[in-house]
Write a protein that holds these residues in place. Structure first.
Motif, PDB file in Angstrom:
ATOM      1  N   GLY A 246     -49.582  30.134  78.878  1.00  0.00           N
ATOM      2  CA  GLY A 246     -48.924  29.906  80.153  1.00  0.00           C
ATOM      3  C   GLY A 246     -49.373  28.604  80.786  1.00  0.00           C
ATOM      4  N   GLN A 247     -48.418  27.850  81.334  1.00  0.00           N
ATOM      5  CA  GLN A 247     -48.761  26.588  81.991  1.00  0.00           C
ATOM      6  C   GLN A 247     -49.682  26.852  83.173  1.00  0.00           C
ATOM      7  OE1 GLN A 247     -45.242  24.654  83.534  1.00  0.00           O
ATOM      8  NE2 GLN A 247     -44.528  26.460  84.587  1.00  0.00           N
ATOM      9  N   GLY A 248     -50.412  25.836  83.546  1.00  0.00           N
ATOM     10  CA  GLY A 248     -51.329  25.977  84.671  1.00  0.00           C
ATOM     11  C   GLY A 248     -52.666  26.588  84.309  1.00  0.00           C
ATOM     12  N   THR A 249     -53.030  26.554  83.020  1.00  0.00           N
ATOM     13  CA  THR A 249     -54.285  27.130  82.560  1.00  0.00           C
ATOM     14  C   THR A 249     -55.025  26.138  81.670  1.00  0.00           C
ATOM     15  OG1 THR A 249     -53.310  28.107  80.553  1.00  0.00           O
ATOM     16  CG2 THR A 249     -53.265  29.446  82.568  1.00  0.00           C
ATOM     17  N   VAL A 250     -56.338  26.361  81.516  1.00  0.00           N
ATOM     18  CA  VAL A 250     -57.121  25.553  80.590  1.00  0.00           C
ATOM     19  C   VAL A 250     -56.599  25.734  79.172  1.00  0.00           C
ATOM     20  CG1 VAL A 250     -59.416  25.265  79.575  1.00  0.00           C
ATOM     21  CG2 VAL A 250     -59.173  25.502  82.054  1.00  0.00           C
ATOM     22  N   ASN A 251     -56.252  26.976  78.802  1.00  0.00           N
ATOM     23  CA  ASN A 251     -55.716  27.234  77.466  1.00  0.00           C
ATOM     24  C   ASN A 251     -54.493  26.373  77.176  1.00  0.00           C
ATOM     25  OD1 ASN A 251     -57.563  29.144  76.608  1.00  0.00           O
ATOM     26  ND2 ASN A 251     -56.364  30.878  77.329  1.00  0.00           N
ATOM     27  N   PHE A 252     -53.584  26.282  78.143  1.00  0.00           N
ATOM     28  CA  PHE A 252     -52.346  25.524  77.953  1.00  0.00           C
ATOM     29  C   PHE A 252     -52.654  24.059  77.681  1.00  0.00           C
ATOM     30  CE2 PHE A 252     -48.575  23.209  79.424  1.00  0.00           C
ATOM     31  CZ  PHE A 252     -47.540  23.963  78.907  1.00  0.00           C
ATOM     32  N   GLY A 282     -42.619  21.741  89.935  1.00  0.00           N
ATOM     33  CA  GLY A 282     -42.112  23.088  90.136  1.00  0.00           C
ATOM     34  C   GLY A 282     -42.949  24.151  89.464  1.00  0.00           C
ATOM     35  N   GLY A 283     -43.787  23.764  88.502  1.00  0.00           N
ATOM     36  CA  GLY A 283     -44.654  24.693  87.803  1.00  0.00           C
ATOM     37  C   GLY A 283     -45.750  23.936  87.089  1.00  0.00           C
ATOM     38  N   GLY A 284     -46.859  24.608  86.829  1.00  0.00           N
ATOM     39  CA  GLY A 284     -47.961  23.972  86.134  1.00  0.00           C
ATOM     40  C   GLY A 284     -48.952  23.266  87.021  1.00  0.00           C
ATOM     41  N   VAL A 285     -48.863  23.457  88.341  1.00  0.00           N
ATOM     42  CA  VAL A 285     -49.849  22.864  89.248  1.00  0.00           C
ATOM     43  C   VAL A 285     -51.191  23.564  89.016  1.00  0.00           C
ATOM     44  CG1 VAL A 285     -50.480  22.452  91.652  1.00  0.00           C
ATOM     45  CG2 VAL A 285     -48.081  22.290  90.942  1.00  0.00           C
ATOM     46  N   VAL A 286     -52.248  22.791  88.852  1.00  0.00           N
ATOM     47  CA  VAL A 286     -53.571  23.355  88.595  1.00  0.00           C
ATOM     48  C   VAL A 286     -54.576  22.797  89.595  1.00  0.00           C
ATOM     49  CG1 VAL A 286     -53.109  23.595  86.122  1.00  0.00           C
ATOM     50  CG2 VAL A 286     -54.248  21.540  86.964  1.00  0.00           C
ATOM     51  N   GLN A 287     -55.649  23.521  89.788  1.00  0.00           N
ATOM     52  CA  GLN A 287     -56.771  22.967  90.526  1.00  0.00           C
ATOM     53  C   GLN A 287     -57.371  21.823  89.707  1.00  0.00           C
ATOM     54  OE1 GLN A 287     -57.978  23.632  93.611  1.00  0.00           O
ATOM     55  NE2 GLN A 287     -56.225  25.025  93.869  1.00  0.00           N
ATOM     56  N   PRO A 288     -57.695  20.704  90.314  1.00  0.00           N
ATOM     57  CA  PRO A 288     -58.260  19.592  89.546  1.00  0.00           C
ATOM     58  C   PRO A 288     -59.499  19.980  88.746  1.00  0.00           C
ATOM     59  CG  PRO A 288     -57.601  18.845  91.724  1.00  0.00           C
ATOM     60  CD  PRO A 288     -57.451  20.330  91.731  1.00  0.00           C
ATOM     61  N   SER A 289     -60.251  20.951  89.227  1.00  0.00           N
ATOM     62  CA  SER A 289     -61.444  21.380  88.492  1.00  0.00           C
ATOM     63  C   SER A 289     -61.078  21.936  87.125  1.00  0.00           C
ATOM     64  CB  SER A 289     -62.214  22.430  89.298  1.00  0.00           C
ATOM     65  OG  SER A 289     -61.400  23.571  89.561  1.00  0.00           O
ATOM     66  N   LEU A 290     -59.880  22.509  86.992  1.00  0.00           N
ATOM     67  CA  LEU A 290     -59.450  23.020  85.691  1.00  0.00           C
ATOM     68  C   LEU A 290     -59.145  21.879  84.722  1.00  0.00           C
ATOM     69  CD1 LEU A 290     -57.153  26.091  86.494  1.00  0.00           C
ATOM     70  CD2 LEU A 290     -59.592  26.025  85.988  1.00  0.00           C
ATOM     71  N   VAL A 291     -58.673  20.757  85.242  1.00  0.00           N
ATOM     72  CA  VAL A 291     -58.473  19.583  84.397  1.00  0.00           C
ATOM     73  C   VAL A 291     -59.815  19.148  83.814  1.00  0.00           C
ATOM     74  CG1 VAL A 291     -57.615  17.209  84.305  1.00  0.00           C
ATOM     75  CG2 VAL A 291     -56.493  18.894  85.788  1.00  0.00           C
ATOM     76  N   ASN A 292     -60.854  19.154  84.638  1.00  0.00           N
ATOM     77  CA  ASN A 292     -62.181  18.791  84.157  1.00  0.00           C
ATOM     78  C   ASN A 292     -62.660  19.769  83.082  1.00  0.00           C
ATOM     79  OD1 ASN A 292     -62.155  16.706  85.993  1.00  0.00           O
ATOM     80  ND2 ASN A 292     -63.511  17.696  87.463  1.00  0.00           N
ATOM     81  N   ALA A 294     -60.765  21.463  81.036  1.00  0.00           N
ATOM     82  CA  ALA A 294     -59.993  21.197  79.828  1.00  0.00           C
ATOM     83  C   ALA A 294     -60.526  19.962  79.109  1.00  0.00           C
ATOM     84  CB  ALA A 294     -58.518  21.021  80.169  1.00  0.00           C
ATOM     85  N   LEU A 295     -60.892  18.929  79.851  1.00  0.00           N
ATOM     86  CA  LEU A 295     -61.462  17.733  79.242  1.00  0.00           C
ATOM     87  C   LEU A 295     -62.767  18.055  78.526  1.00  0.00           C
ATOM     88  CD1 LEU A 295     -60.717  15.203  82.118  1.00  0.00           C
ATOM     89  CD2 LEU A 295     -59.746  15.108  79.814  1.00  0.00           C
ATOM     90  N   ASP A 296     -63.610  18.880  79.149  1.00  0.00           N
ATOM     91  CA  ASP A 296     -64.868  19.269  78.518  1.00  0.00           C
ATOM     92  C   ASP A 296     -64.630  20.121  77.277  1.00  0.00           C
ATOM     93  OD1 ASP A 296     -66.430  17.896  80.292  1.00  0.00           O
ATOM     94  OD2 ASP A 296     -66.927  19.634  81.525  1.00  0.00           O
ATOM     95  N   CYS A 297     -63.634  20.994  77.338  1.00  0.00           N
ATOM     96  CA  CYS A 297     -63.313  21.821  76.176  1.00  0.00           C
ATOM     97  C   CYS A 297     -62.910  20.940  74.999  1.00  0.00           C
ATOM     98  CB  CYS A 297     -62.204  22.805  76.527  1.00  0.00           C
ATOM     99  SG  CYS A 297     -61.678  23.850  75.143  1.00  0.00           S
ATOM    100  N   LEU A 298     -62.087  19.936  75.261  1.00  0.00           N
ATOM    101  CA  LEU A 298     -61.628  19.063  74.187  1.00  0.00           C
ATOM    102  C   LEU A 298     -62.727  18.117  73.716  1.00  0.00           C
ATOM    103  CD1 LEU A 298     -58.121  18.322  75.672  1.00  0.00           C
ATOM    104  CD2 LEU A 298     -58.556  19.574  73.553  1.00  0.00           C
ATOM    105  N   ALA A 299     -63.524  17.622  74.637  1.00  0.00           N
ATOM    106  CA  ALA A 299     -64.547  16.639  74.279  1.00  0.00           C
ATOM    107  C   ALA A 299     -65.773  17.274  73.639  1.00  0.00           C
ATOM    108  CB  ALA A 299     -64.967  15.841  75.509  1.00  0.00           C
ATOM    109  N   LYS A 300     -66.140  18.507  74.111  1.00  0.00           N
ATOM    110  CA  LYS A 300     -67.419  19.088  73.694  1.00  0.00           C
ATOM    111  C   LYS A 300     -67.321  20.535  73.217  1.00  0.00           C
ATOM    112  CE  LYS A 300     -69.105  18.257  77.802  1.00  0.00           C
ATOM    113  NZ  LYS A 300     -70.031  18.136  78.948  1.00  0.00           N
TER     114      LYS A 300
END
Length: 346
Positions: A246-252, A282-292, A294-300
């Motif tokens: 689902g959009q709007g998640t770290v998994n997505f 219209g959809g997929g708005v996330v808290q900026p902390s979730l972007v961080n 997701a970046l950590d998940c991908l980087a580390k």
């Protein structure tokens, strides 16, 4: 004892992943952690862009977001994409002019003032590019003649306004073959510092057979970054092809970025595109902390959700947001949260 193997016959700017196993009379070991390497010859533009950077779009029109002069863009943004260059009746041709409604809304804004603001951003170490297309854009590059007109007209705008490159944000049809021709022609005119970015919709990067993905791979040697719009898309399959996330998640964010990372793009060519806050999509708005996260998940491979990528991508490039104006409307929450995190990444 150390063994060394040399691979020959590899092309320029190719990415390869290796895992090492040990062999003896008893059999073979489990593979070690995979290592991904890229051959020399990558010449994607970017110049002085940081290893991990933040991109934001600046509106050349009036909507419900805060109207801003370009001079009001805060220092958190490294790359500013001007939205948008537009089509004419001549296929491939791109034009740009300040929107009169915007000029009125910000208390007056002339072409000369805008150009001066581009140069002021340069003096602050920022890059400014022209985004072509947008939701309502109708730029069409469907033959060689249109490709030539695209390159010629965009280059003329770069010289006139001081733009450092171009962003491809076509949501109404893209021909990978002729857009690649156009971008290579533009690169031959502008030189190795040309910045080329792309902002495909999520569906456009689901497989390498999609036109946007084909374009990205075909210009991989000169491409700066793809910042896919991870919003307004509903649920989508990730690289594991196991779940519709689902959009709007770290998994997505992580599972869909993984498709690009495991299908040919280098980590330094992949960024996460998200709305700057309520009202921006219209959809997929996330808290900026979730972007961080997701970046950590991908980087580390830390801070992940239920999806964990098959390997770490420490060179993941960064994040993009739609838009700087919507960030202003939401008290700069996106840039003030995400940029410091990008600066702290190794």
């Amino acid at each position: 004892m150390r063994l060394r193997r040399v691979n020959t016959g590899l092309g320029a700017c190719e990415t390869h992943t290796y895992a090492v196993k040990a062999y003896n009379a008893e059999g073979e070991s489990a593979p070690g952690d995979p290592v991904t390497v890229t051959t020399a010859g990558c010449t994607g533009g970017g110049g002085t862009l940081p290893k991990h950077f933040l991109t934001g779009y600046w509106h050349n029109f009036v909507n419900a977001a805060t109207e801003l002069k370009l001079s009001a863009v805060p220092n958190e943004y490294d790359l500013v994409a001007i939205a948008f260059g537009e089509a004419t009746a001549t296929p491939g041709e791109v034009v740009f002019a300040l929107d009169p409604g915007l000029a009125t809304a910000v208390g007056g804004y002339t072409d000369a003032q805008f150009k001066a603001d581009v140069q002021a951003l340069h003096q602050r170490g920022k890059k400014v590019i022209l985004s072509v297309g947008g939701e309502a854009g109708r730029v069409q590059v469907a033959d060689s003649a249109a490709a030539t007109r695209f390159a010629d007209s965009v280059y003329a705008l770069m010289r006139s306004y001081g733009f450092d490159g171009v962003d491809i944000d076509l949501e109404n049809g893209l021909n990978a073959t002729y857009m690649a021709q156009a971008l290579r022609s533009l690169r031959s005119k502008a030189g190795a510092d040309l910045i080329i970015t792309m902002a495909p919709q999520t569906i456009d990067m689901q497989s390498t057979g999609m036109e946007y993905f084909k374009l990205a791979l075909s210009i991989k040697d000169i491409l700066t970054v793809v910042h896919t719009q991870f919003y307004n898309s509903g649920s989508m399959l990730g690289c594991d092809q196991a779940f519709a996330y689902g959009q709007g998640t770290v998994n997505f964010m992580t599972a869909l970025a993984c498709i690009q990372l495991e299908s040919g793009l280098r980590p330094d060519q992949v960024a996460l595109g998200l709305p700057a806050g309520p009202g921006a999509a219209g959809g997929g708005v996330v808290q900026p902390s979730l972007v961080n996260q997701a970046l950590d998940c991908l980087a580390k491979r830390t801070s992940c959700g239920t999806f964990v990528p098959p390997r770490a991508y420490p060179d993941i490039r960064g994040a993009m947001t739609w838009s700087i104006n919507w960030d202003a409307s939401n008290n700069w929450s996106f840039s003030k949260t995400v940029k410091p995190h990008l600066q702290g990444m190794p």
